[in-house]
Design an enzyme around this catalytic site. Structure first.
Site, PDB file in Angstrom:
ATOM      1  CG  ASN A  72      -6.923   2.652   0.175  1.00 30.47           C
ATOM      2  OD1 ASN A  72      -6.377   2.992   1.189  1.00 30.47           O
ATOM      3  ND2 ASN A  72      -8.076   3.237  -0.018  1.00 30.47           N
ATOM      4  CG  HIS A 118      -1.749   1.095   1.358  1.00 31.55           C
ATOM      5  ND1 HIS A 118      -2.377   1.602   2.307  1.00 31.55           N
ATOM      6  CD2 HIS A 118      -2.408   1.882   0.225  1.00 31.55           C
ATOM      7  CE1 HIS A 118      -3.194   2.882   2.159  1.00 31.55           C
ATOM      8  NE2 HIS A 118      -3.262   2.719   0.822  1.00 31.55           N
ATOM      9  CG  HIS A 150      -0.098   6.219  -0.572  1.00 29.41           C
ATOM     10  ND1 HIS A 150      -0.804   7.479  -0.393  1.00 29.41           N
ATOM     11  CD2 HIS A 150      -0.860   5.089  -0.325  1.00 29.41           C
ATOM     12  CE1 HIS A 150      -1.850   6.935  -0.067  1.00 29.41           C
ATOM     13  NE2 HIS A 150      -2.053   5.686  -0.009  1.00 29.41           N
TER      14      HIS A 150
END
Length: 886
Positions: free
Chosen positions: A737, A542, A547
């Site tokens: 997510n 994740h 990100h």
């Protein structure tokens, strides 16, 4: 850079030449016409209550003649003072500001009329300058010119899509310029806006001077992850700088310019916890709707500070669940506080707004949560072996499982440093449970799979276990059965040798059992494997691989690709809100003593561990087909649309993902082909070449010498690169997510911490396991307060904002003036709708057991949701947002 206001150039008396004299005579001959336009603006953010006074001051400025002005810029006629730029038209002003703008606690769009006096000889405007002479900023959404002559006797509209905050004019060193929605490669840019195009990019790069950036700055620049620690607080809050060294490489983040800490000049100082005003370029900040949705997340994040206070006023067992009924009660009615006196004490230590959010509506119950999907059908199905295995294919971390290609499993760790780290699983552990197959047959038939976290965790395990965490490095072996489901065969739990890491690992192998203490031990073994997978999911699948790795692309794109560049137009929707959410993550989630360190087992070593995994990150392998091939869950197949064939036919993430990947790649291919007719067009595109060079040498600078980077010399290089970027930002992030709350909102299914080792026969812990397996299980995994904090966070992280823009959607139908891309984008949307229907059909097909499983949760994490124009927010469990926006 434009050091003087463009409008003032009109007052300069240039040296008269034959050419300028001729231009002036041409101007005298022209016919002036009225061009009607509409400007859409929005005032300051929702919940900004200072806006009341600001609006009043804006009205005063308006009445005093200090207004909002606009100047159109010609694409045909050069300016007499600077022949490299288009001539500016006369100033026009927003009409009826005083009567139209009203102060409200909601930030609403307002449309203003504007009328331009325009000389026909100046041709269609290619850009405009806007000046804000008011007291405060406003959000400029768009300018539309109506009824502009099209040169063929008709009329057309010219659109300027702005989406930018406009601060008072004195805040800027140069004019704010916006271009029409026509896309141009650098070499095809009209001559009279080339210089403006280049100078706008220079403005976004900044002047590289020191000092903290202000909210009105628009500078995109790079920095190391040197803002995670707080060394001035003491040694326990020190964290290493990530990035800039071979030992701790990392993608770059957005620069804030904050000063260094006093005790460590290499570390950047941090803002106070409740100060969420972290610098990111203003146009990267959340919209008012997104900020409103996100406010609850900020409130819950702050509860990390309140844990000690809450613990001190609640009952003695506040940090333990005494039974699974206690856990279920979080959703049935939450934790009932002891008495009114306790509530009174809590009100004393918690600000009222936060208290109201935490207590919800009934006033006496603390942290009531929605029922996670995994409990809706059954309260016990999550504990089955089938569901444990299925979630590796269709859960919230379906991107790690790989095919076992040699037995026993081997380690890739350096044996000189870590000794023998190979697996201790042997044929006698598993063959009796392999449905009649032996190991060699299963390998040859591609039937053996592994969830392997051993090598990622072992180098950090000694340090991790020196904290309150007590955990293992795990390997889980699975058999692919005839019905397409996976069957767990063994779980190996490994620790570093007591005499030191160089002596290798000490391992124990556990096999499935259903009854008695053996069954309880097996449930604990699965919990340790789930703890490993939960930590890896949050830190790597994740955070790092969506990100963190995408932020350098955002920075490089804004610094090197003009807003009129076709690739900027292609990629920009996939960068929305990412820099803002990443800045907030650094502030409250991944920082020292932040939520992640408090709730996930690697604790203070979490981010350092993610740096070690980044060493193995390869950009080209983020393409889904290559990822599947690397993990051995697919083989090459030239007859397939994606060039691969899945070895696990019922692999929901991969099946749906390949269709999404194919749709994205087709769209990107069609789009790039419109603007790039051959490879040379890519090679000679100066902005693309600068973008790609900076991305490699600065954005991902610690990997700049890797040979696997595309050379960016062909159209195929560009297509594949853009497809990967869009895939990571949209579908990959959605897959890892938005399943968090449905699966991990019930933390026993996805525990994030283990607090004690597997009980040994003859110990008190083993006796407790024999007597009450559930209590022993709950005492092993995440404790109560960390559970409350953890699921509070993932509830918000799993929510879609009500202003979400999904894959296949755009925030404006006029994002480009070019017809071919608009038609291609429509085809992309239609293809996504077909994929939605395919997903529904597969979810209803009883042959595909992995698509729903024992818990009966249909796999919808890669359901595009393109047709949802109702802006449904919340825990929907479906939809692929365009960007990493939460």
């Amino acid at each position: 850079m434009i050091h003087t206001d463009i409008a003032e150039i009109l007052c300069v008396k240039p040296k008269t030449t034959k050419k300028t004299k001729r231009m002036e005579e041409d101007v005298k001959k022209t016919t002036t016409m009225k061009i009607e336009g509409e400007v859409v603006v929005m005032k300051k953010n929702l919940l900004d209550f200072k806006d009341v006074m600001a609006s009043l001051l804006d009205r005063v400025n308006e009445l005093l003649g200090r207004r909002v002005s606009l100047h159109l810029i010609s694409s045909h006629q050069p300016d007499p003072a600077n022949e490299k730029r288009g001539r500016l038209g006369k100033a026009a002003h927003l009409e009826k500001w005083v009567t139209k703008i009203k102060t409200s606690v909601t930030a609403e769009e307002t449309a203003f009329g504007v009328t331009f006096d325009w000389d026909e000889s100046m041709g269609p405007p290619a850009a405009f300058v806007i000046k804000n002479h008011h007291h405060s900023q406003f959000y400029l959404k768009s300018l539309t010119l109506r009824g502009f002559p099209d040169g063929e006797g008709g009329a057309t509209a010219i659109h300027f899509i702005c989406n930018s905050w406009i601060y008072p004019n004195h805040r800027y060193r140069s004019d704010r310029v916006f271009f029409s929605n026509k896309a141009y490669l650098p070499s095809e840019t009209p001559e009279l806006i080339k210089e403006l195009r280049e100078e706008e990019l220079k403005n976004l790069r900044g002047n590289e001077k020191g000092g903290e950036f202000k909210e009105w700055d628009r500078v995109y620049d790079y920095a190391y992850y040197n803002d995670l620690g707080a060394p001035d607080k003491g040694p326990d809050s020190v964290r290493p700088v990530l990035g800039g060294s071979p030992e701790l490489p990392y993608p770059r983040r957005g620069k804030t310019g904050r000063k260094s800490t006093k005790s460590d000049p290499k570390s950047e100082s941090r803002l106070a916890l409740l100060n969420l005003n972290i610098y990111v370029p203003r146009d990267e900040r959340f919209s008012h709707v997104k900020f409103s949705d996100f406010l609850a997340y900020a409130l819950k994040s702050v509860t990390q500070v309140l844990v000690p206070e809450i613990a001190s006023v609640c009952d003695k067992t506040i940090n333990e669940f005494d039974s699974f009924e206690d856990v279920f009660h979080l959703y049935d009615g939450s934790i009932k506080l002891a008495n009114g006196h306790t509530i009174s004490k809590l009100r004393d230590v918690i600000p009222w707004e936060m208290f109201r959010e935490l207590v919800r509506n009934d006033g006496e119950r603390f942290l009531k949560y929605p029922l996670p999907d995994i409990l809706k059908e059954s309260r016990s199905a999550w504990r089955t072996d089938e569901e444990f295995a299925r979630e590796m294919l269709a859960g919230l971390n379906p991107v790690v499982i790989s095919r076992l290609q040699e037995f026993p499993p081997k380690s890739c760790l350096d044996s000189a440093k870590y000794g023998n780290q190979h697996s201790s699983i042997r044929t006698e552990h598993i063959e009796s449970n392999m449905n009649g197959l032996n190991v060699q047959e299963a390998l040859e038939q591609n039937k053996l799979y592994i969830l392997d976290h051993h090598d990622a965790l072992m180098p950090y395990l000694t340090r991790i276990n020196s904290t309150n965490t007590k955990t293992y490095a795990t390997r889980t072996l699975l058999l692919l059965q005839a019905d397409g489901t996976l069957k767990p065969l063994a779980i190996e739990l490994s620790l570093p040798h007591a005499q030191g890491e160089s002596y290798g690992s000490v391992s124990k192998v556990f096999t499935p059992a259903e009854k008695g203490v053996e069954g309880s031990v097996w449930q604990l073994a699965k919990a340790y494997a789930a703890v490993n997978d939960s930590g890896y999911h949050q830190l790597i699948s994740h955070w790092l691989q969506t990100h963190a790795v995408i932020e350098p692309f955002i920075i490089a794109s804004n610094r090197q690709l003009s807003v009129v560049h076709p690739i900027h137009k292609l990629l920009h929707p996939h960068f929305r809100d990412t820099m803002n959410i990443n800045a907030l993550a650094r502030h409250v989630l991944i920082n020292s003593d932040g939520v992640l360190e408090r709730t996930v087992f690697p604790s203070r070593y979490a981010m350092e561990m993610s740096s070690s995994i980044y060493k193995n990150w390869v950009f080209t392998e983020q393409a889904l087909p290559k990822d599947l091939l690397k993990r051995g869950v697919a083989v090459e197949d030239p007859n397939s649309d994606n060039g691969v064939k899945l070895l696990i036919e019922d692999y929901p993430f991969a099946v749906d993902g390949l269709e999404i990947w194919s749709a994205i790649k087709t769209w990107v291919t069609e789009y790039c082909t419109i603007y790039y007719k051959n490879d040379k067009t890519v090679q000679t595109d100066t902005e693309i070449q600068s973008w790609w060079t900076e991305l490699r040498t600065k954005g991902h600078g610690d990997k700049q010498h890797e040979s696997w980077w595309p050379s960016m010399q062909t159209r195929d290089d560009l297509i594949e690169t853009c497809t990967i970027i869009i895939w990571i930002a949209s579908a990959l992030h959605a897959a890892v997510n938005f399943g968090q709350y449905p699966y991990a909102g019930f933390l026993p299914n996805r525990p994030t911490v283990s607090r004690r080792f597997m009980p040994e026969p003859g110990t008190d812990e083993y006796a407790e396991l024999e007597e009450d397996a559930d209590v022993a299980f709950l005492k092993t995994i995440t404790p109560q307060l960390q559970t409350l904090l953890g699921i509070s966070i993932i509830e918000i992280l799993s929510m879609h904002s009500t202003d979400e823009i999904y894959l296949g959607q755009r925030d404006s139908p006029n994002w480009t003036a070019d017809d071919e891309p608009l038609e291609a984008f429509k085809r992309f949307g239609k293809e996504l709708e077909l994929i939605e229907n395919n997903i529904i059909r597969r979810n209803n097909d009883k042959r595909f057991k992995n698509r729903t499983g024992p818990v009966n949760i249909p796999y919808t994490l890669l359901y595009p949701n393109t047709t949802d124009y109702t802006r449904e927010g919340g825990l929907t469990g479906k939809g692929i947002p365009n960007s990493v926006s939460i």
